[in-house]
Scaffold this motif. Sequence first.
Motif, PDB file in Angstrom:
ATOM      1  N   UNK A 106      -7.723  61.491  24.488  1.00 60.41           N
ATOM      2  CA  UNK A 106      -6.373  61.281  25.037  1.00 60.41           C
ATOM      3  C   UNK A 106      -5.351  61.257  23.907  1.00 60.41           C
ATOM      4  N   UNK A 107      -4.091  61.518  24.275  1.00 56.04           N
ATOM      5  CA  UNK A 107      -2.980  61.413  23.322  1.00 56.04           C
ATOM      6  C   UNK A 107      -1.813  60.787  24.077  1.00 56.04           C
ATOM      7  N   UNK A 108      -1.529  59.531  23.774  1.00 59.71           N
ATOM      8  CA  UNK A 108      -0.465  58.784  24.450  1.00 59.71           C
ATOM      9  C   UNK A 108       0.714  58.553  23.513  1.00 59.71           C
ATOM     10  N   UNK A 109       1.879  58.281  24.118  1.00 60.16           N
ATOM     11  CA  UNK A 109       3.090  57.998  23.338  1.00 60.16           C
ATOM     12  C   UNK A 109       3.653  56.639  23.700  1.00 60.16           C
ATOM     13  N   UNK A 110       4.133  55.928  22.679  1.00 64.23           N
ATOM     14  CA  UNK A 110       4.869  54.679  22.867  1.00 64.23           C
ATOM     15  C   UNK A 110       6.222  54.887  22.175  1.00 64.23           C
ATOM     16  N   UNK A 111       6.839  53.841  21.637  1.00 65.16           N
ATOM     17  CA  UNK A 111       8.081  54.017  20.871  1.00 65.16           C
ATOM     18  C   UNK A 111       8.090  53.056  19.688  1.00 65.16           C
TER      19      UNK A 111
END
Length: 384
Positions: free
Chosen positions: A205-210
């Motif tokens: 998986x490849x997730x994004x936050x900030x």
Amino acid sequence: MEQKAKVKMLRQMLIGATAIMSVAAATDAMADQTVKIGSVEPLTGGIAHLGKDNENGARLAVEEINAKGLTIGGQKITLQLEGLDDAADPRTATQVAQKLVDDKVVAVIGHLNSGTSIPASKIYSDAGIVQISPAATNPAYTQQGFKTTYRVVATDAQQGPALAAYAQSKGLKSLAIVDDSTAYGQGLANEFEKKAKALGLKVVSHDATNDKAVDFRAILTKIKGENPDAIMFGGMDATGGPFAKQAKQLGLRAKILAGDGVCTEQLSDLAGAASENVVCSQAGAAMEKMPGSAAFVTKYQQRFGQGVKFNAPFAYDSVYILVDAMKRANSTDPAKILAAMPATDYKGVIGETTFDSKGDLKHGVISLYGYKSGKKTFLDEVKM
């Protein structure tokens, strides 16, 4: 006789005035010329400690050069560092960049983040002002076709693959990736992913936050279900520390891999015992591997009353590289400094610096670190 005496007196007064003016002109020519250098980094916010370290390195170099004395083109030069805060914000970075241009700086040491260095670079390019970043690692920074952009660290195109190669060497076969959506964090994560896949590793998986996030439990809970061998985190220590800490609290077994933004002495304070599960890279030689590190660390400690955080030696050398270009150009004219930069071959604290046609280092080095008993510990060095 009286008329002749008056004429003679007037002549003497005129000669005296001319002499005074000549002396004044000569004195003025010998007077110090103040030359401004910009320094930009986040001095407020979650990574202000890294920004201040950056500025301190540049300031130490400026103070040393002024103390030794600098003469360019027969003129005594006093360097003045104009340190400004971009708060790690792209919009603020462009405003600060324009202020430095308006203030007639001859060059800029900065910015710290890729996400601020890249937008600011166009403003410096339009003004014909050299920009040397001590820290920006996103490859795009020097791929815009600008002649003004330089950096003294390796790039994420080198750093990401080095981390992926480490994962493979340790038998970590399945990987989750999380980035902070910044130019730096996302760029590093993407470079890591490309190399990992090329090596045959599985990216689950490849997730994004900030970069302002403080709670990662939702993403980490999802990743726990995927059960990867490692999680690659693209971001800075202000978020990477809590990320690693929360991963441990949730019972994830995965190793945490991260880049130079996370790879600081501060991480052990931010992550606690979870820092022991982190392996991170640094886009440059390890402090103990730098030729001039011992003397630099001592000088830095004496001047600022604290230890080096991370980028100080890179900012320090950046100022000396700039002054080296001034000396070779025999000028403080920004255009002439810029023309002298490509031929740079400077040996400083971080080692030998030479640039390729884009302004990147010809020989980048990636250092890998772990944490033991709260201390950042050197693991290995990869020459690119």
